[in-house]
Design an enzyme around this catalytic site. Structure first.
Site, PDB file in Angstrom:
ATOM      1  N   HIS A  24      -0.669   6.940  -8.731  1.00 52.46           N
ATOM      2  CA  HIS A  24      -1.078   7.440 -10.041  1.00 52.46           C
ATOM      3  C   HIS A  24      -0.500   8.831 -10.304  1.00 52.46           C
ATOM      4  O   HIS A  24      -0.120   9.568  -9.382  1.00 52.46           O
ATOM      5  CB  HIS A  24      -2.604   7.483 -10.147  1.00 52.46           C
ATOM      6  CG  HIS A  24      -3.248   8.458  -9.200  1.00 52.46           C
ATOM      7  ND1 HIS A  24      -3.283   9.816  -9.432  1.00 52.46           N
ATOM      8  CD2 HIS A  24      -3.872   8.262  -8.018  1.00 52.46           C
ATOM      9  CE1 HIS A  24      -3.905  10.417  -8.453  1.00 52.46           C
ATOM     10  NE2 HIS A  24      -4.273   9.504  -7.568  1.00 52.46           N
ATOM     11  N   HIS A 163      -3.098   4.691  -4.764  1.00 54.02           N
ATOM     12  CA  HIS A 163      -3.323   6.084  -4.388  1.00 54.02           C
ATOM     13  C   HIS A 163      -2.479   6.448  -3.172  1.00 54.02           C
ATOM     14  O   HIS A 163      -1.987   5.571  -2.457  1.00 54.02           O
ATOM     15  CB  HIS A 163      -4.808   6.299  -4.098  1.00 54.02           C
ATOM     16  CG  HIS A 163      -5.703   5.834  -5.210  1.00 54.02           C
ATOM     17  ND1 HIS A 163      -6.186   6.682  -6.176  1.00 54.02           N
ATOM     18  CD2 HIS A 163      -6.173   4.599  -5.522  1.00 54.02           C
ATOM     19  CE1 HIS A 163      -6.936   5.995  -7.028  1.00 54.02           C
ATOM     20  NE2 HIS A 163      -6.941   4.727  -6.653  1.00 54.02           N
TER      21      HIS A 163
END
Length: 221
Positions: A24, A163
C-alpha cells in the site's frame, strides 16, 4: 504382423500464474508508528499518488483479478488499478497486516529501544508479538493465502495489495530464504514484487520492490 511406431504424447506444460504483490501507499504514520490492523488509517496525498502510479505501471498488463487486504490503506491503493482495469477489488483476510498485538500503534522510535527489537531484526522466527502473531504464523498465513489464490486463477495474472512484512515474508519463502533473513528484503510503499508460480515447480521471483518501470511486458518464467 505389421509393426507401426507411435509418437509418445507430449506432456502438457502446467500453466504459469503471475502474482504481483503491491505494498500500500504511504499513510500519515508511515515510518513513525506501527499501525498494524488499526482501522481508519487512510493514504496520505503522497500515498494516493503512489496508488495512481501503480495503476499507470500496470496499464497494458492483462490482469485477471485483484485482491486486497481488508484494511483501508490497501483498498485505497487498489482502487485506481481497479478503475483502470474495470475489475472489482476482492478482500482477502490472508493478505492482512501482521497482528502486532499490544504493540499496535506504538512509536517505532520507542520500540527500537526495547531488547526484543534486536530479536525482531536478527532472529524474527523466534519472536511473537505480545498478544499478537508470530512472524512464522504471519508467513504461513500469507503463503497459504497466495497459493490458494494462484490455484484459483491458474495461468492468470493476480494482483494482491498487502503490507510490507507479509510481502517480505512471501518473497523470502519464494526465494527459499530462511525467515531469520527476511528483514534484509526491502518493500517500499507503492512498490511491486512479482513471483511466477507453476504447479509442481518452485516459484520464481521475477522482481522485488520495483517502483519505476512499466509492467506491461511482464512474462512468467
Amino acid at each position: 504382423m505389421l509393426m507401426t511406431e507411435t509418437t509418445p504424447p507430449v506432456p502438457s506444460t502446467p500453466p504459469s500464474t503471475l502474482l504481483l504483490l503491491v505494498r500500500h501507499g504511504e499513510t500519515p504514520t508511515t515510518g513513525t508508528v506501527l499501525p498494524g490492523r488499526t482501522p481508519g488509517l487512510h493514504l496520505s496525498d503522497r500515498g494516493q499518488a503512489q496508488a495512481d502510479r501503480v495503476a499507470e505501471r500496470l496499464a497494458g498488463l492483462p490482469v485477471d483479478v485483484i485482491y486486497s487486504s481488508p484494511l483501508e490503506r490497501t483498498r485505497e491503493t487498489a482502487e485506481p488499478t481497479a478503475a483502470c482495469t474495470g475489475l472489482d477489488v476482492n478482500e482477502n483476510a490472508g493478505l492482512i497486516e501482521c497482528d502486532f498485538g499490544e504493540w499496535t500503534g506504538a512509536a517505532l522510535a520507542e520500540l527500537a529501544g526495547l531488547p526484543q527489537w534486536q530479536t525482531i531484526q536478527h532472529t524474527p522466527s523466534a519472536f511473537r508479538f505480545p498478544g499478537g502473531e508470530s512472524f512464522a504464523q504471519m508467513q504461513a498465513r500469507m503463503v497459504e493465502a497466495l497459493e490458494v489464490l494462484c490455484a484459483a486463477h491458474a495461468g492468470g495474472v493476480v494482483v494482491c495489495f498487502s503490507h510490507a512484512d507479509p510481502i517480505k515474508a512471501a518473497v523470502a519463502h519464494a526465494l527459499g530464504t530462511h525467515l531469520d533473513l527476511f528483514q534484509r528484503i526491502v518493500i517500499s510503499p507503492g512498490s511491486v514484487s512479482v513471483i511466477s508460480y507453476v504447479e509442481g515447480r518452485p516459484p520464481a521471483v521475477l522482481m522485488v520492490n520495483s517502483t519505476l518501470e512499466p509492467l506491461s511486458g511482464l512474462r512468467s518464467s
